[in-house]
Design an enzyme around this catalytic site. Structure first.
Site, PDB file in Angstrom:
ATOM      1  N   PRO A 224      10.144   4.893  -4.712  1.00 38.63           N
ATOM      2  CA  PRO A 224       8.638   5.354  -4.646  1.00 38.63           C
ATOM      3  C   PRO A 224       8.738   6.828  -4.066  1.00 38.63           C
ATOM      4  CG  PRO A 224       9.021   3.736  -2.869  1.00 38.63           C
ATOM      5  CD  PRO A 224      10.359   3.754  -3.696  1.00 38.63           C
ATOM      6  N   ASP A 400      11.829   9.644  -0.886  1.00 39.47           N
ATOM      7  CA  ASP A 400      11.765   8.021  -0.994  1.00 39.47           C
ATOM      8  C   ASP A 400      11.125   7.623  -0.039  1.00 39.47           C
ATOM      9  OD1 ASP A 400      12.072   5.505  -1.248  1.00 39.47           O
ATOM     10  OD2 ASP A 400      14.616   5.708  -1.998  1.00 39.47           O
ATOM     11  N   HIS A 401       9.719   7.158  -0.234  1.00 33.78           N
ATOM     12  CA  HIS A 401       8.790   6.545   0.802  1.00 33.78           C
ATOM     13  C   HIS A 401       9.361   5.316   1.335  1.00 33.78           C
ATOM     14  CE1 HIS A 401       5.476   6.908   3.153  1.00 33.78           C
ATOM     15  NE2 HIS A 401       4.518   7.314   2.157  1.00 33.78           N
ATOM     16  N   ARG A 402      10.372   4.519   0.801  1.00 36.59           N
ATOM     17  CA  ARG A 402      10.746   3.538   1.437  1.00 36.59           C
ATOM     18  C   ARG A 402      11.781   3.867   2.711  1.00 36.59           C
ATOM     19  NH1 ARG A 402      14.737   1.122  -3.026  1.00 36.59           N
ATOM     20  NH2 ARG A 402      15.446   3.369  -2.971  1.00 36.59           N
TER      21      ARG A 402
END
Length: 431
Positions: A224, A400-402
């Site tokens: 994401p 990467d929003h993870r």
């Protein structure tokens, strides 16, 4: 004796490769270690060589086909008697031979004689060079021959379109009679070499462009993406680079802004190690990298490649400038080795001096972030209570929003900005 040369594992994590260009044809007699094909892996263009000598009796498929690791790339008849059958590639017309994967046998074509630059231009134009009649010395194909081939092909397309519209039998370009049912105005246009321009052109998605597409899709649909943007006052940096560039120019060293950006980024990575990481999706572990291998996104005519500067934090501005120039030159020649394209832990990209103010870079998967440096422009800004003219640079950070949240991303960007606004601090890293 029949020998199957199977596609070896030519790089870490690679499972298949695309055949870009055959350098031999069925019926050719080859020597051991002779180049036989150019293939495109996920990382780079690779020239494959045959490990044995003999007569080529089968190829893995046409140019553009995909071969998996462990599948036959070429089949060679290695009997000693073959050695006496050799004839020059350029002067022999090949007999039809079987091909792999159930292809319908077809007569092999005469291999064109052409300089590497002409072959490259033919690929760019989408021209099958072996079908072009060469008018140069010894039948060599020239650039003029390529242009003539394209003109004739366009004329043939125009004639076919005219035939379809008119329903009449027509003569090819250069004919002297046309049936009354033909579109006379259209034929007049063709006769005067004003050819019908096709409404569209289709270009096969192959080679490096195909690999880029696959990697971008995997990145975009796996991680994401979130992009933060800001601007940085690089007035001091512009002045320092200008002074140092004039000094290094005496040694034929080109100094861009990139070495300074690399130093600023690696300093920030040490303060925020989560950005120098990857996500192991099988074990659900964040893997923190303890070395700083910086990928440099480089635009070439063939597409975007990412050569890697290893241990960038251990190198001076001068050393980085030299290595960047060397890698860039090799990238444009498509001469980068696989090891020069692997192992990056973080990537820096740029839209260039003529690019836009901001952009949203796509992460170089499986990394977790990418930094974008954009155009430097002089413009009025507020400093204290005054409006002054400063050199301002746009920058962006996609993450990467993870793995990374917005707040640490903001701190990372401000740390990079601090070093770019105060580049004299970076000079303390000189070793």
């Amino acid at each position: 004796m029949i020998y199957e040369f199977k596609l070896p594992d030519i790089g870490e994590g690679l499972h298949e490769a695309e055949i870009i260009r055959w350098l031999v044809r069925e019926g050719d007699v080859v020597k051991a270690d002779q180049p036989i094909a150019e293939i495109q892996t996920d990382k780079a263009m690779v020239e494959m060589t045959t490990p044995v000598a003999g007569k080529v009796v089968a190829l893995a498929g046409p140019e553009g086909a995909t071969v998996k690791v462990g599948e036959p790339l070429i089949v060679v008849e290695t009997e000693a008697s073959v050695a006496g059958e050799a004839t020059p590639i350029e002067d022999s017309v090949r007999e039809p031979v079987p091909v792999l994967h159930g292809e319908t046998p077809r007569p092999a074509r005469k291999r064109a004689i052409a300089a590497p630059s002409v072959r490259k231009r033919a690929r760019e134009m989408g021209v099958p060079i072996d079908e072009v009649e060469g008018t140069g010395e010894g039948g060599r194909v020239t650039l003029a021959d390529l242009e003539r081939y394209v003109r004739e092909r366009e004329a043939a397309v125009a004639v076919a379109e005219l035939r379809e519209r008119s329903g009449a039998a027509v003569l090819p370009v250069g004919g002297t009679a046309i049936e009354q049912k033909a579109d006379k105005a259209a034929w007049t246009s063709i006769a005067s070499t004003e050819l019908v321009v096709p409404e569209e052109e289709r270009i096969p998605l192959r080679g490096l462009r195909k690999k880029i597409a696959e990697k971008m899709v995997k990145s975009a649909y796996t991680a994401p993406h979130v992009t933060g943007m800001d601007e940085v006052d690089v007035t001091k940096l512009v002045e320092i680079r200008k002074n140092l560039a004039s000094e290094l120019a005496k040694e034929q060293i080109k100094l861009t802004y990139l070495p300074f950006i690399i130093k600023a980024v690696t300093r920030a990575l040490k303060q925020y190690p989560m950005f120098n990481a990857s996500l192991d999706e099988e074990t659900n572990e964040i893997v923190l990298k303890k070395r700083y291998h910086i990928g440099i996104a480089t635009a070439t005519k063939a597409g975007l490649v990412v050569p890697v500067i290893r241990d960038a934090d251990q190198k001076s501005i001068r050393e980085l400038a030299i290595e960047i120039a060397e890698l860039s030159e090799k990238a444009h020649r498509q001469a980068l080795r696989l090891e020069e394209l692997q192992g990056s832990t973080f990537t820096i990209t740029s839209t260039g001096a003529g690019g836009g103010w901001f952009a949203t870079p796509i992460i170089n998967y499986p990394e977790v972030a990418i930094f974008g440096a954009h155009a430097i422009k002089r413009r009025p800004v507020v400093v204290g209570d005054e409006i002054v003219i400063r050199d301002m640079m746009g920058m962006s950070l996609t993450f990467d929003h993870r793995v990374i949240d917005g707040e640490p991303a903001g701190r990372f960007m401000r740390t990079v900005a601090h070093y770019l606004e105060n580049p004299e601090v970076l000079l303390l890293d000189v070793r």
